[in-house]
Design a protein around this motif. Structure first.
Motif: not given
Length: 386
Positions: A4-12, A116-120, A131-135, A184-189
């Motif tokens: 949740s803190a990471a999502a807030l930091c990403l939004a900022l 993609a990061f926000m969804i993860e 998507a709403l957070a990003v927009t 890290k919430v997803a492994q690189p492809q």
């Protein structure tokens, strides 16, 4: 750091990256005047942003799938600060072109990786909320930068280093550090670093409508301020650009309650209506219709259409969210830039008001065509890029 803190930091962070994009908009006429340039040069400098963004979206839209989400977002923050620093050190039209190219690269990296990061971070079951957070974050950023500079200039007087620039210089490194510390919430492809965007099946109507909507926004940000300056109303530039995006932000919770198809239809009705009011206001040299038309255009562009398009593309993209988001922004930024350049060239020969009239006519035709396709359910598939 928690999710949740990471999502807030990403939004900022997404807010700050997009804050930097229009931060210098109220100073366009000053940069042009310092270099002895006219309207066409200003629109070219404005579109240099897309010259940096489009190759990034086309060839690096899937970069975060390969190297992780954090590095592109951090890079975007630092590019925004560097581009703005260039304008402080050497304020000119040439530097504006270079700075906006760097800002385009940063936005391309941040928006494709950030979605993609926000969804993860929030979970795929909350993809519409992500998507709403990003927009919301990007809408506030795109409008907030111009407003902050406009306020700074009105309070402190003319300057090529307004206080709004200093805010960016302070926050960019702090948020970059926060993103580095995000989990890290997803492994690189595996696969190639350079991969083309993808266009999920059945989403062309969303991309085309977003292109039409953002063409109006591009005109409001780049061309309308030139006309306001000619009328002695340049003090309203920051407010107009902020309104052009902020009203859309306010409409996003409403759009979330509507179906995506309904949001698109509403947007298609508002886009030409709003720009028609803007043209009328400029013709009458009255600010009230300009502000009202800007609000209507904003509701369409950054409210109903933006959220519907991003939500649909995210839902239909599978594991290719960053590349699918890149595909959507190929549509969006083609619409955002090409009409602005064309109008700037026309303005050199026939004047700003007639050039805006030609754009409005094309806007009406485009809205009618897309509304007809939407009504008929003609969202034919576009082939996926590989």
């Amino acid at each position: 750091m928690s999710r949740s803190a990471a999502a807030l930091c990403l939004a900022l962070s997404l807010f700050l990256v997009t804050y930097a994009v229009n931060l210098q908009a109220p100073l366009y006429d000053a940069y042009a005047a310092a270099s002895g340039r006219g309207p066409a040069a200003v629109t070219i400098a404005f579109a240099a942003y897309v010259a940096g963004l489009m190759p990034t979206v086309l060839f690096l839209g899937g970069l975060s799938d390969r190297i992780g989400r954090r590095i592109p977002v951090v890079t975007a923050l630092l590019l925004g600060a560097a581009a703005t620093a260039l304008l402080v050190v050497s304020p000119s039209w040439t530097t504006l072109v270079l700075a906006r190219t760097l800002l385009g690269i940063g936005t391309g990296l941040a928006t494709t990786a950030g979605t993609a990061f926000m969804i993860e971070l929030m979970g795929t079951e909350r993809s519409r909320s992500a998507a709403l957070a990003v927009t919301s974050a990007t809408s506030l950023g795109f409008g907030g930068g111009a407003l902050a500079t406009g306020i700074s200039l009105s309070l402190a007087g003319p300057s090529f280093f307004p206080a709004s620039f200093a805010v960016l210089f302070v926050l960019a490194p702090l948020l970059a550090l926060g993103i580095i510390c995000a989990p890290k919430v997803a492994q690189p492809q595996s696969g190639a670093l350079l991969r083309l965007p993808v266009f999920p099946k059945g989403t062309w109507i969303f991309g085309a409508t977003l292109a039409l909507a953002w063409s109006a926004t591009g005109m409001i940000i780049a061309v309308v301020p030139l006309e306001l300056a000619m009328q002695g109303l340049s003090g309203w530039t920051g407010a107009v650009i902020f309104l052009a995006i902020f009203i859309g932000f306010l409409c996003q919770p409403i759009a979330k309650c509507l179906s995506d198809e309904t949001s698109l239809a509403l947007g298609l009705a508002l886009i030409p209506s709003g720009f028609g009011l803007i043209l009328f206001g400029n013709w009458m040299q009255a600010i009230a219709p300009v502000l009202a038309g800007t609000a209507l255009s904003s509701a369409a562009s950054y409210g109903f259409v933006y959220l519907a398009a991003l939500s649909q593309v995210s839902d239909r993209s599978g594991r290719d969210r960053s590349r699918a988001t890149a595909g959507l922004f190929v549509y969006a930024y083609a619409g955002f830039s090409l009409p602005v350049i064309g109008s700037g060239v026309l303005a050199e020969t026939m004047g700003l008001i007639p050039a805006m009239g030609v754009f409005l006519a094309l806007l009406i035709l485009g809205a009618i065509a897309l509304a007809s396709c939407l009504s008929a359910g003609s969202n034919a598939p576009v082939e996926q890029a590989t």
